[in-house]
Design a protein around this motif. Structure first.
Motif, short mmCIF file in Angstrom:
data_model
loop_
_atom_site.label_atom_id
_atom_site.label_comp_id
_atom_site.label_asym_id
_atom_site.label_seq_id
_atom_site.Cartn_x
_atom_site.Cartn_y
_atom_site.Cartn_z
N TYR A 64 67.25 30.67 -46.61
CA TYR A 64 67.80 30.18 -45.34
C TYR A 64 69.08 29.39 -45.57
N THR A 65 69.08 28.50 -46.56
CA THR A 65 70.25 27.67 -46.83
C THR A 65 71.42 28.52 -47.31
N THR A 66 71.14 29.46 -48.21
CA THR A 66 72.20 30.30 -48.77
C THR A 66 72.80 31.22 -47.72
N ALA A 67 71.98 31.66 -46.76
CA ALA A 67 72.46 32.58 -45.73
C ALA A 67 73.55 31.96 -44.87
N GLN A 68 73.63 30.63 -44.84
CA GLN A 68 74.65 29.97 -44.03
C GLN A 68 76.05 30.16 -44.63
N THR A 69 76.12 30.37 -45.94
CA THR A 69 77.43 30.46 -46.60
C THR A 69 77.65 31.78 -47.34
N ASP A 70 76.57 32.43 -47.82
CA ASP A 70 76.71 33.64 -48.62
C ASP A 70 75.56 34.58 -48.29
N VAL A 71 75.83 35.50 -47.36
CA VAL A 71 74.78 36.40 -46.90
C VAL A 71 74.31 37.32 -48.02
N ASP A 72 75.23 37.80 -48.86
CA ASP A 72 74.84 38.71 -49.94
C ASP A 72 73.88 38.04 -50.91
N ALA A 73 74.15 36.79 -51.26
CA ALA A 73 73.25 36.07 -52.15
C ALA A 73 71.89 35.86 -51.49
N ALA A 74 71.88 35.59 -50.20
CA ALA A 74 70.62 35.42 -49.48
C ALA A 74 69.82 36.71 -49.46
N VAL A 75 70.50 37.85 -49.34
CA VAL A 75 69.81 39.14 -49.34
C VAL A 75 69.16 39.39 -50.69
N VAL A 76 69.89 39.08 -51.77
CA VAL A 76 69.33 39.28 -53.11
C VAL A 76 68.11 38.38 -53.32
N MET A 77 68.18 37.13 -52.87
CA MET A 77 67.03 36.23 -52.97
C MET A 77 65.86 36.75 -52.14
N SER A 78 66.17 37.33 -50.98
CA SER A 78 65.12 37.90 -50.14
C SER A 78 64.40 39.03 -50.86
N LEU A 79 65.17 39.89 -51.52
CA LEU A 79 64.57 40.98 -52.27
C LEU A 79 63.75 40.46 -53.44
N LEU A 80 64.20 39.35 -54.04
CA LEU A 80 63.43 38.75 -55.12
C LEU A 80 62.07 38.28 -54.60
N LEU A 81 62.07 37.67 -53.42
CA LEU A 81 60.81 37.23 -52.83
C LEU A 81 59.92 38.42 -52.49
N VAL A 82 60.52 39.50 -52.00
CA VAL A 82 59.76 40.72 -51.70
C VAL A 82 59.11 41.27 -52.96
N VAL A 83 59.88 41.32 -54.05
CA VAL A 83 59.37 41.86 -55.31
C VAL A 83 58.22 41.01 -55.84
N VAL A 84 58.39 39.69 -55.81
CA VAL A 84 57.33 38.80 -56.29
C VAL A 84 56.06 38.98 -55.46
N ALA A 85 56.21 39.04 -54.14
CA ALA A 85 55.05 39.21 -53.28
C ALA A 85 54.36 40.55 -53.53
#
Length: 263
Positions: free
Chosen positions: A226-247
């Motif tokens: 959420y915090t990263t999405a405010q400034t860097d959407v691409d980085a937030a997307v990669v973190m989102s995929l990381l969370l998806v993979v872990v789950a």
């Protein structure tokens, strides 16, 4: 030719495929936004690694806390015949229907400086809001009902006849719990723990309200996204995929064992 009675009716395939698309296609949409060349640098950034470490650590602690506290609660709800159990069950399940941010506010006004118990804790030198302990409490608040629901349902399905037989053979309540009730819970315990951990891992609303978002202390992976999405959407997307993979790893590795009762 003999028909197979276990075959899925054809009419069910259309809504089933639509439901699958509703779940899978948003993740595919994330994948289309990722630049593979940027993934390693973004995933190995200190912010991402700190958030992942904190999420896994607090998720495991929250799951363990849910196990220790939620298992006895599930047994009480399933086996007790005291008046008012329906109201108690409704209160236990309340976090499942409340918006998580409401849960965060409730925790804040209970354990915060001006909260119902916060003043007493303050006098004892204990400050919970905006600490890692607050993250654990917020995750436990929203995730423990999943464990309680799973275990209570398993006990109700099994019935109380085994404990009754143990009682007729002279077993006391504690012995019957250890030798009869706990083994009855084992098949459902694995799947319930998986759901509890997955819910704790993805918790956002109660955490940001009660614990804030401090890197390395309270900023779990959902908060970092959420915090990263405010400034860097691409980085937030990669973190989102990381969370998806872990789950997915948690579910794929643990779920089959949980279903078979071997976790």
């Amino acid at each position: 030719m003999r028909r197979n009675p276990s075959r899925v009716p054809l009419v069910l395939w259309v809504p089933a495929l639509l439901a699958l698309a509703l779940v899978v296609l948003p993740v595919v949409g994330l994948l289309t936004r990722v630049d593979p060349a940027e993934v390693p640098a973004l995933l190995l950034s200190p912010a991402a690694l700190d958030a992942l470490r904190l999420s896994v650590l607090t998720g495991l602690i929250s799951t363990a806390l849910s196990l220790v506290l939620g298992t006895p609660l599930a047994v009480v709800l399933a086996r007790s015949r005291m008046p008012g159990m329906r109201v108690l069950r409704a209160l236990v399940l309340l976090p499942l229907v409340l918006p998580p941010v409401v849960g965060g506010l409730a925790l804040l006004y209970l354990l915060g400086r001006t909260g119902l118990l916060g003043g007493v804790l303050e006098l004892a030198g204990i400050q919970l809001p905006y600490t890692t302990a607050a993250v654990v409490l917020a995750q436990t608040f929203v995730a423990m009902p999943f464990l309680v629901v799973g275990l209570e349902g398993a006990l109700r399905t099994a019935g109380g006849r085994y404990e009754q037989v143990a009682a007729t053979l002279g077993a006391g309540p504690w012995l019957a719990f250890r030798r009869v009730t706990l083994p009855l819970l084992l098949p459902a315990l694995g799947s319930s723990l998986v759901l509890t951990f997955a819910r704790a891992l993805g918790e956002f609303g109660a955490t940001i309200t009660f614990a804030g978002s401090l890197q390395g202390t309270t900023r779990t992976l959902p908060l970092a996204i959420y915090t990263t999405a405010q400034t860097d959407v691409d980085a937030a997307v990669v973190m989102s995929l990381l969370l998806v993979v872990v789950a997915l790893l948690v579910i794929v590795i643990a779920r089959p064992r949980a279903v078979e009762g071997r976790l």
